[in-house]
Design a protein around this motif. Structure first.
Motif, short mmCIF file in Angstrom:
data_model
loop_
_atom_site.label_atom_id
_atom_site.label_comp_id
_atom_site.label_asym_id
_atom_site.label_seq_id
_atom_site.Cartn_x
_atom_site.Cartn_y
_atom_site.Cartn_z
N TYR A 1 0.84 -1.20 0.00
CA TYR A 1 0.00 0.00 0.00
C TYR A 1 0.87 1.25 0.00
N PHE A 2 0.26 2.36 -0.40
CA PHE A 2 0.87 3.67 -0.18
C PHE A 2 0.44 4.14 1.21
N ASP A 3 1.40 4.59 2.02
CA ASP A 3 1.10 5.10 3.36
C ASP A 3 1.64 6.52 3.50
N ASP A 4 0.85 7.36 4.13
CA ASP A 4 1.25 8.76 4.39
C ASP A 4 2.14 8.77 5.63
N GLN A 5 3.44 8.77 5.42
CA GLN A 5 4.39 8.65 6.53
C GLN A 5 4.28 9.81 7.51
N ARG A 6 4.09 11.02 7.00
CA ARG A 6 4.00 12.17 7.89
C ARG A 6 2.81 12.05 8.83
N ALA A 7 1.69 11.57 8.32
CA ALA A 7 0.50 11.40 9.16
C ALA A 7 0.72 10.33 10.21
N GLU B 1 -6.32 12.79 9.51
CA GLU B 1 -6.15 13.62 8.32
C GLU B 1 -4.83 13.30 7.62
N THR B 2 -4.86 13.33 6.29
CA THR B 2 -3.62 13.14 5.53
C THR B 2 -2.74 14.39 5.67
N LYS B 3 -1.43 14.17 5.50
CA LYS B 3 -0.48 15.28 5.64
C LYS B 3 0.47 15.40 4.44
N THR B 4 0.38 14.45 3.51
CA THR B 4 1.24 14.48 2.33
C THR B 4 0.39 14.71 1.09
N ALA B 5 0.82 15.60 0.22
CA ALA B 5 0.07 15.96 -0.99
C ALA B 5 -0.22 14.73 -1.84
N TYR C 1 6.17 4.83 1.22
CA TYR C 1 6.08 6.18 1.78
C TYR C 1 6.37 7.22 0.71
N SER C 2 5.59 7.19 -0.36
CA SER C 2 5.77 8.15 -1.45
C SER C 2 5.52 9.57 -0.95
N GLY C 3 6.26 10.51 -1.52
CA GLY C 3 6.09 11.91 -1.16
C GLY C 3 6.78 12.32 0.12
#
Length: 413
Positions: free
Chosen positions: A16-22, A37-41, A74-76
């Protein structure tokens, strides 16, 4: 042998893609998903399905070579390219790349891969995932044209001076770090378990005690389950910068803590990946080099592994030149063209720093097979079992590809 057509298809990755910052900010779990909430564009949810694009090159004799465009979990984050969605990028490949591939002769992988890796559109380089998949397909196409393995093409074109050999396999557990460790021990993984320590309070512990207890458990588990004392896997744990966070980025305090992990792991060798993440490449090199020097000066028997902010071939050379870590993860999708993987492994080997041919759980079986060939040809320190976090599948794909390659290479000797 010429290319007569190129065909694309959408695909899924092994994770999966995961929003690492979040996640680092404390996103909570809800079953297998995250909440918050997401934190990466580009992200529409903190965890979303991984996507890939298969690029299929049709040769004039009817053979079909292929590679898979894929990006890291952890794209982005950490200076990487943005989220890679198939619907956004198939039109780019069909419009800008396919016409330039059709009609080309398959004489040299290196020359053709370097050309497309350096290609720009409106002054911007192609997304790393596109360069990754297209170059895989080119390597497979040249190998098919010459009727040898991809590993043999790399050995020849990069003049490695090495025999194609099996490399140690590194397995990753995901969050199921105990059950999956059992699988790794049973299957005899060379390096284990990754462990996904990406949150201070719940996985590392504010004082590091949670991870230390896990390392002690892992040591005892290997001793209990192994069928021979000859089985002594290397413990390699990715902490995603959490040690730095827990110890306020203090070099001496981090070294103190690492020394306790070394004791907990004995008699097994320990590697710690990404001890800190200071959110900037040059500062990351400085911090990791300082920690490396500190543990070396103290004689702490640990290997530190560079990961975050070490994305491109240029980055890898800088980390290696500055001794920022004992091992560098060559995070294969982040490098773009797979030609850069060969160069990175060979450069690290020349500089005396460990060359970890890594990647991400969020790849495909095809990208795993292609990069395994490159690692075998260039003498990588270790190779990641990928994709996925289930252990069995990734280990099977990489192990079996190694064995197939070795059997074919040996047949021709």
């Amino acid at each position: 042998m010429k290319i007569i057509d190129v065909v694309c298809s959408e695909g899924r990755t092994g994770f999966y893609f995961d929003d690492q910052r979040a996640i680092k900010a404390g996103a909570g779990h809800d079953g297998f998903t995250y909440v918050g909430e997401t934190k990466t564009a580009g992200f529409t949810s903190i965890r979303q399905a991984g996507e890939a694009i298969s690029v299929m090159i049709v040769l004039e004799d009817g053979q079909v070579a292929y590679g898979d465009c894929a990006a890291v979990q952890y794209s982005g984050a950490g200076g990487r390219d943005p989220l890679f969605l198939a619907k956004d990028f198939i039109p780019v490949i069909e419009k800008d790349i396919v016409p330039k591939l059709i009609g080309r002769e398959l004489n040299s992988f290196r020359a053709l891969a370097e050309e497309f890796d350096a290609m720009t559109i409106d002054g911007k380089r192609l997304h790393t995932a596109i360069r990754y998949g297209v170059s895989q397909a080119i390597l497979d196409a040249v190998a098919k044209a010459k009727k040898v393995t991809m590993a043999e093409i790399i050995k020849e074109e990069y003049n490695t001076g090495l025999e194609v050999t099996r490399r140690p396999i590194f397995t990753q557990s995901g969050d199921d770090r105990m059950n999956n460790a059992d699988k790794m021990i049973i299957k005899g993984a060379d390096v284990m378990p990754h462990a996904l320590i990406n949150h201070v309070e719940t996985k590392l512990g504010n004082d590091g005690s949670i991870l230390k207890e896990y390392v002690e458990w892992l040591r005892n588990r290997v001793i209990a389950l192994r069928t021979s004392e000859d089985y002594a896997p290397i413990f390699h744990i990715d902490v995603y910068g959490t040690i730095g966070m827990a110890f306020n980025q203090d070099i001496k305090a981090q070294a103190d803590y690492l020394a306790t992990l070394v004791e907990a792991a004995k008699p097994f060798k320990l590697r710690i990946e990404g001890p800190m993440d200071v959110e900037d490449r040059d500062k990351q090199i400085e911090a990791l080099a300082a920690l490396t020097a500190e543990v070396d000066a103290r004689g702490i028997e640990i290997e530190l592994v560079a990961d975050e902010w070490c994305n491109t071939l240029e980055d890898i050379k800088l980390f290696a030149d500055n001794k920022a870590g004992h091992v560098v993860q060559i995070k294969t999708p982040d490098l773009g063209g797979v030609n850069n993987i060969a160069e990175a492994i060979l450069y690290c080997n020349e500089k005396g720093i460990g060359s970890y041919s890594g990647g991400t759980c969020n790849e495909t079986n095809r990208s795993a097979e292609v990069t395994t060939n490159i690692a075998m040809a260039c003498g990588a320190l270790q190779v990641l079992a990928k994709p996925g976090m289930g252990v069995d599948e990734g280990f099977m794909i990489v192990n079996n590809e190694m064995n197939r390659v070795m059997a074919l290479v040996n047949r021709r000797k």
